[in-house]
Design an enzyme around this catalytic site. Structure first.
Site, mmCIF file in Angstrom:
data_model
loop_
_atom_site.group_PDB
_atom_site.id
_atom_site.type_symbol
_atom_site.label_atom_id
_atom_site.label_comp_id
_atom_site.label_asym_id
_atom_site.label_seq_id
_atom_site.Cartn_x
_atom_site.Cartn_y
_atom_site.Cartn_z
ATOM 1 N N ASP A 39 0.814 -1.216 0.000
ATOM 2 C CA ASP A 39 0.000 0.000 0.000
ATOM 3 C C ASP A 39 0.849 1.267 0.000
ATOM 4 O O ASP A 39 0.537 2.240 -0.680
ATOM 5 C CB ASP A 39 -0.926 0.007 1.223
ATOM 6 C CG ASP A 39 -2.022 -1.052 1.124
ATOM 7 O OD1 ASP A 39 -2.252 -1.552 0.010
ATOM 8 O OD2 ASP A 39 -2.632 -1.366 2.150
ATOM 9 N N LYS A 118 -1.102 13.935 24.850
ATOM 10 C CA LYS A 118 -2.078 15.016 25.006
ATOM 11 C C LYS A 118 -3.081 15.012 23.867
ATOM 12 O O LYS A 118 -2.705 14.967 22.692
ATOM 13 C CB LYS A 118 -1.368 16.372 25.058
ATOM 14 C CG LYS A 118 -0.522 16.570 26.304
ATOM 15 C CD LYS A 118 0.045 17.983 26.352
ATOM 16 C CE LYS A 118 0.876 18.197 27.621
ATOM 17 N NZ LYS A 118 1.425 19.582 27.686
ATOM 18 N N ALA A 149 -8.388 1.621 4.710
ATOM 19 C CA ALA A 149 -7.098 1.831 5.362
ATOM 20 C C ALA A 149 -7.302 2.327 6.796
ATOM 21 O O ALA A 149 -8.135 1.796 7.529
ATOM 22 C CB ALA A 149 -6.253 2.797 4.532
ATOM 23 N N TYR A 150 -6.589 3.387 7.188
ATOM 24 C CA TYR A 150 -6.641 3.857 8.577
ATOM 25 C C TYR A 150 -8.061 4.247 8.997
ATOM 26 O O TYR A 150 -8.463 4.050 10.140
ATOM 27 C CB TYR A 150 -5.691 5.045 8.726
ATOM 28 C CG TYR A 150 -5.490 5.522 10.152
ATOM 29 C CD1 TYR A 150 -5.437 4.617 11.213
ATOM 30 C CD2 TYR A 150 -5.335 6.878 10.443
ATOM 31 C CE1 TYR A 150 -5.251 5.053 12.515
ATOM 32 C CE2 TYR A 150 -5.151 7.316 11.740
ATOM 33 C CZ TYR A 150 -5.110 6.403 12.765
ATOM 34 O OH TYR A 150 -4.937 6.831 14.055
ATOM 35 N N SER A 153 -9.885 1.588 10.762
ATOM 36 C CA SER A 153 -9.436 1.220 12.104
ATOM 37 C C SER A 153 -10.115 2.044 13.193
ATOM 38 O O SER A 153 -10.063 1.690 14.362
ATOM 39 C CB SER A 153 -7.913 1.376 12.215
ATOM 40 O OG SER A 153 -7.544 2.741 12.194
#
Length: 229
Positions: A39, A118, A149-150, A153
């Protein structure tokens, strides 16, 4: 036909097959880009050669969600390519603007906390919806290509059209990911930082501080991917 190879692996086996079908291997101004990897290689190749048609081939041990072909298929694929027996599908990209700076992404744009210890406070506006003073790790704005992809998630589900928005690790709020129109414009303001503006796996990022605003929208250019029937 002029072909550029983008890979971190040995190019010689690919070059050998390309020359068999009289393709010319080049480093500049290719007609086609052959990406050989995973990817990350796809994203890198699009930055190197934006909007040039790409044939995506998976390296044997790579994790690749978007690879339809493997090296064992290469000779047959190149034969079809040489005969013009292929089609090109276009994929939307995103553009993020901050002041006079611009980032382009094939997978996703992120506004993410700079310090892992933070959270940031931020607000998002899109299509008349307001999400104000959110606290968390940030927001992911994804294309259909990047929806596996992300984006996935953080709870986002794959989609085929539009722009996906998913919030990353919000504090005391649960807002499900959602998809807006392809022509939507998304504004993100950092209420309390520091934060980072990120595009795909690009290592160059833009630092954001309190009061900074980012506008994300569909980019004019599109990625082009080669497929065979």
């Amino acid at each position: 036909m002029r072909v550029a190879i983008v890979t971190k692996y040995d190019k010689k086996p690919i070059e050998k097959v390309l020359k068999k079908f009289n393709f010319r291997v080049v480093n500049k101004n290719p007609d086609v880009v052959l990406t050989y990897g995973g990817d990350g290689t796809i994203l890198y190749s699009e930055r190197m050669f934006p909007s040039v048609p790409k044939l995506i081939v998976k390296y044997k041990s790579s994790i690749c969600r978007k690879c339809d072909y493997s090296f064992k298929d290469l000779e047959g694929l190149l034969e079809k390519l040489s005969k013009g027996e292929f089609k090109v599908l276009e994929e939307m990209k995103l553009e993020a603007k901050f002041k006079d700076k611009r980032l382009i992404a094939l997978n996703e744009i992120q506004i993410h906390n700079k310090l892992p210890t933070k959270a940031i406070r931020f607000s998002v506006w899109v299509d008349g919806k307001k999400f104000e003073n959110l606290i968390g790790d940030g927001v992911i704005i994804a294309t259909p290509f990047g929806s596996t992809a992300y984006y996935s998630s953080t709870g986002g589900k794959p989609f085929k059209k539009g722009i996906g928005i998913s919030f990353n690790n919000l504090f005391r709020k649960r807002i499900k990911s959602f998809v807006v129109r392809e022509n939507s414009k998304i504004k993100v303001r950092v209420e309390k930082g520091p934060a980072l503006l990120l595009a795909d796996n690009l290592e160059r990022f833009i630092e954001l501080k309190e009061g900074d605003e980012v506008l994300v929208k569909k980019a004019e250019a599109r990625a082009k991917l080669i497929f065979f029937s």
